[in-house]
Design a protein around this motif. Structure first.
Motif, PDB file in Angstrom:
ATOM      1  N   ALA A   1      38.959  36.743  36.956  1.00 56.68           N
ATOM      2  CA  ALA A   1      37.933  35.658  36.536  1.00 56.68           C
ATOM      3  C   ALA A   1      37.366  35.011  37.981  1.00 56.68           C
ATOM      4  O   ALA A   1      36.070  34.793  37.771  1.00 56.68           O
ATOM      5  N   THR A   2      38.305  34.823  39.077  1.00 55.62           N
ATOM      6  CA  THR A   2      37.618  34.050  39.991  1.00 55.62           C
ATOM      7  C   THR A   2      36.659  35.101  40.603  1.00 55.62           C
ATOM      8  O   THR A   2      35.739  34.540  41.103  1.00 55.62           O
ATOM      9  N   ILE A   3      36.963  36.178  40.880  1.00 58.70           N
ATOM     10  CA  ILE A   3      36.066  37.291  41.686  1.00 58.70           C
ATOM     11  C   ILE A   3      34.717  37.298  40.549  1.00 58.70           C
ATOM     12  O   ILE A   3      33.716  37.098  41.194  1.00 58.70           O
TER      13      ILE A   3
ATOM     14  N   ALA B   1      48.970  37.141  34.347  1.00 59.59           N
ATOM     15  CA  ALA B   1      47.985  35.740  34.231  1.00 59.59           C
ATOM     16  C   ALA B   1      47.472  35.554  35.798  1.00 59.59           C
ATOM     17  O   ALA B   1      45.980  35.352  35.814  1.00 59.59           O
ATOM     18  N   SER B   2      48.185  35.851  36.810  1.00 61.31           N
ATOM     19  CA  SER B   2      47.552  35.945  38.024  1.00 61.31           C
ATOM     20  C   SER B   2      46.534  37.084  38.129  1.00 61.31           C
ATOM     21  O   SER B   2      45.450  36.673  38.963  1.00 61.31           O
TER      22      SER B   2
ATOM     23  N   LEU C   1      41.628  26.940  43.096  1.00 58.94           N
ATOM     24  CA  LEU C   1      40.505  26.256  42.577  1.00 58.94           C
ATOM     25  C   LEU C   1      39.684  25.656  43.713  1.00 58.94           C
ATOM     26  O   LEU C   1      38.332  25.852  43.369  1.00 58.94           O
ATOM     27  N   ILE C   2      40.227  25.231  44.869  1.00 58.17           N
ATOM     28  CA  ILE C   2      39.209  24.779  45.984  1.00 58.17           C
ATOM     29  C   ILE C   2      38.658  26.028  46.453  1.00 58.17           C
ATOM     30  O   ILE C   2      37.347  25.865  46.521  1.00 58.17           O
ATOM     31  N   VAL C   3      39.227  27.210  46.607  1.00 60.60           N
ATOM     32  CA  VAL C   3      38.418  28.224  47.434  1.00 60.60           C
ATOM     33  C   VAL C   3      37.077  28.867  46.490  1.00 60.60           C
ATOM     34  O   VAL C   3      36.131  28.954  46.908  1.00 60.60           O
ATOM     35  N   SER C   4      37.613  29.008  45.303  1.00 56.59           N
ATOM     36  CA  SER C   4      36.686  29.850  44.314  1.00 56.59           C
ATOM     37  C   SER C   4      35.474  28.678  44.201  1.00 56.59           C
ATOM     38  O   SER C   4      34.401  29.226  44.167  1.00 56.59           O
TER      39      SER C   4
ATOM     40  N   ALA D   1      31.196  35.898  42.331  1.00 50.60           N
ATOM     41  CA  ALA D   1      30.417  36.809  42.452  1.00 50.60           C
ATOM     42  C   ALA D   1      29.102  36.639  41.763  1.00 50.60           C
ATOM     43  O   ALA D   1      27.952  37.119  41.844  1.00 50.60           O
ATOM     44  N   SER D   2      29.079  36.038  40.583  1.00 52.62           N
ATOM     45  CA  SER D   2      27.893  35.863  39.404  1.00 52.62           C
ATOM     46  C   SER D   2      26.829  35.399  40.308  1.00 52.62           C
ATOM     47  O   SER D   2      25.564  35.473  39.828  1.00 52.62           O
TER      48      SER D   2
END
Length: 102
Positions: A15-17, A8-9, A66-69, A21-22
């Motif tokens: 997913a964050t990347i 999951a991590s 959540l904060i960083v992404s 990046a999108s």
């Protein structure tokens, strides 16, 4: 069926990347081509508000992922929105400062 915590991590990290990046290709295209007339101001305004809310939510929960992404996505999408709203001469000036070789 629940995912293993480490899987999951990894999925969350990927997913964050991808999410973060999108927006980069669109921002870079704007800098290179200095054109934004095809972009939806309304869509980017809603996107910026959404990322601001997600960032605030992350802060409220103390959840750094959540904060960083979402903060990164907020900055890049806000840049795209700002470039869309800027008059042509100002847009050129910003793009020239970010990519003087173009």
């Amino acid at each position: 069926m629940a995912l293993d915590t480490s899987l999951a991590s990894w999925v969350g990290g990927l997913a964050t990347i991808c999410s973060t990046a999108s927006f980069i290709p669109q921002a870079w295209k704007i800098i290179r081509e200095r054109r934004t007339h095809d972009l939806s101001v309304g869509m980017y305004a809603v996107t910026v508000v959404g990322f601001a809310l997600w960032t605030t939510y992350g802060v409220a929960l103390g959840q750094w992922p959540l904060i960083v992404s979402n903060a990164i996505c907020l900055v890049v999408s806000a840049f795209i929105l700002a470039m869309t709203l800027l008059p042509r001469p100002k847009k050129e000036q910003v793009a020239d400062a970010l990519d003087p070789t173009a």
